[in-house]
Design an enzyme around this catalytic site. Structure first.
Site, mmCIF file in Angstrom:
data_model
loop_
_atom_site.group_PDB
_atom_site.id
_atom_site.type_symbol
_atom_site.label_atom_id
_atom_site.label_comp_id
_atom_site.label_asym_id
_atom_site.label_seq_id
_atom_site.Cartn_x
_atom_site.Cartn_y
_atom_site.Cartn_z
ATOM 1 C CB SER A 83 -0.913 0.014 1.234
ATOM 2 O OG SER A 83 -1.671 -1.170 1.293
HETATM 3 N N1 SAH Z 1 -0.864 -4.771 4.102
HETATM 4 C C1 SAH Z 1 -0.135 -4.828 2.853
HETATM 5 C C2 SAH Z 1 -1.047 -4.684 1.670
HETATM 6 C C3 SAH Z 1 -1.137 -5.951 0.885
HETATM 7 S S1 SAH Z 1 -2.279 -5.889 -0.459
HETATM 8 C C4 SAH Z 1 0.941 -3.760 2.865
HETATM 9 O O1 SAH Z 1 1.506 -3.519 3.895
HETATM 10 O O2 SAH Z 1 1.270 -3.181 1.879
HETATM 11 C C5 SAH Z 1 -3.675 -6.673 0.259
HETATM 12 C C6 SAH Z 1 -3.533 -8.130 0.585
HETATM 13 O O3 SAH Z 1 -4.825 -8.596 0.989
HETATM 14 C C7 SAH Z 1 -3.107 -9.042 -0.554
HETATM 15 O O4 SAH Z 1 -1.911 -9.669 -0.199
HETATM 16 C C8 SAH Z 1 -4.247 -10.044 -0.684
HETATM 17 O O5 SAH Z 1 -3.829 -11.352 -0.971
HETATM 18 C C9 SAH Z 1 -4.877 -9.964 0.687
HETATM 19 N N2 SAH Z 1 -6.257 -10.434 0.804
HETATM 20 C C10 SAH Z 1 -7.298 -10.261 -0.049
HETATM 21 N N3 SAH Z 1 -8.400 -10.873 0.423
HETATM 22 C C11 SAH Z 1 -8.035 -11.454 1.617
HETATM 23 C C12 SAH Z 1 -8.729 -12.251 2.583
HETATM 24 N N4 SAH Z 1 -10.006 -12.605 2.445
HETATM 25 N N5 SAH Z 1 -8.036 -12.647 3.671
HETATM 26 C C13 SAH Z 1 -6.729 -12.333 3.842
HETATM 27 N N6 SAH Z 1 -6.031 -11.608 2.953
HETATM 28 C C14 SAH Z 1 -6.672 -11.170 1.859
#
Ligand code: SAH
Length: 245
Positions: A83
């Protein structure tokens, strides 16, 4: 003065690419990122200090390290992204502004849905008593484990599973934050939000096009739970998906 920002960012990128420079002056580069975020409207000094602590370049591929302190999302593999720092900051700022968090002075027990590479979990851990973070993609869950061990992050529990179900055994949570957005908020998140707690998540906008940030406060009056929603600015997150891979 966006021009100056760009020049500074270029100079910072150069600093991070000098053969022995990677990581050496990353604290200085991070300070300048924080200064830009402050000028762009991020106000909570506790959040800015947390963003200044976490080495974001350690959470992306070496090839992308020079872009790690720009305010952009970057690919982390498997179709997912790390993010934007400004959005991470904004969401945590919203959570810290909850009445419960103001009283407590920190985020309390925090649930994160969507660990990704673990960056936001590391930022949250600076401001929370404990972070429970769930990821549905096994390779990213594993990657986050390695990344967070490398920076010696403390009091973070990483779970592999479907975050749409939350994590009931450790509930209730004072703060819940999602890094992926669906059409609605899963019922489990509200059920696991502590009285006085606040949830911040992206969600499909009421128009059906694009996403907005949603804030939900769990208030209890005369023994009856109420969930008060407010919609904030437009955002762009990866989709929330059910099940695990
Ligand atoms: N927190 C991260 C952002 C990752 S992007 C950062 O620090 O940058 C969002 C993530 O959410 C992805 O890795 C995706 O696989 C995950 N995601 C989507 N749906 C999800 C669910 N139902 N449970 C857990 N993770 C999920």
């Amino acid at each position: 003065m966006p021009q100056r920002h760009l020049q500074q960012a270029a100079a910072d990128a150069a600093r991070l690419t000098t053969p022995s420079g990677l990581g050496l002056d990353s604290a200085g580069v991070r300070q300048r990122m924080v200064q830009r975020l402050r000028l762009d409207g991020l106000r909570d000094e506790r959040v800015l200090a947390a963003l200044a602590q976490v080495p974001r370049h350690e959470f992306v591929d070496t090839a992308l390290a020079t872009q790690a302190y720009e305010d952009t999302s970057l690919p982390i593999g498997h179709g997912q992204t790390i993010s934007k720092p400004s959005v991470v900051g904004r969401m945590i700022e919203l959570m810290l502004a909850a009445p419960g968090a103001q009283q407590r002075g920190h985020l309390g027990k925090t649930l994160e849905i969507g660990t990704g590479c673990g960056y936001q979990a590391a930022v949250l851990a600076q401001l929370a008593r404990q972070v429970v973070s769930i990821e549905r993609l096994r390779p990213l869950h594993d990657k986050a484990r390695v990344n967070l061990a490398a920076i010696k992050a403390l009091h973070i529990r990483l779970l592999y599973g479907d975050g749409m179900l939350g994590h009931a055994p450790a509930a209730p949570y004072d703060s819940i934050i999602a890094a992926a957005g669906g059409d609605d908020l899963p019922a489990a998140w509200l059920a696991q939000l502590a009285p006085g707690g606040r949830l911040v998540a992206p969600m499909t906008a009421p128009s059906g096009r694009g996403q907005v940030l949603v804030v939900v406060d769990h208030l209890v009056e005369a023994g009856v739970s109420q969930f008060i929603r407010s919609l904030q600015e437009s955002v762009l997150f990866v989709p929330l998906k059910s099940g695990v891979l």
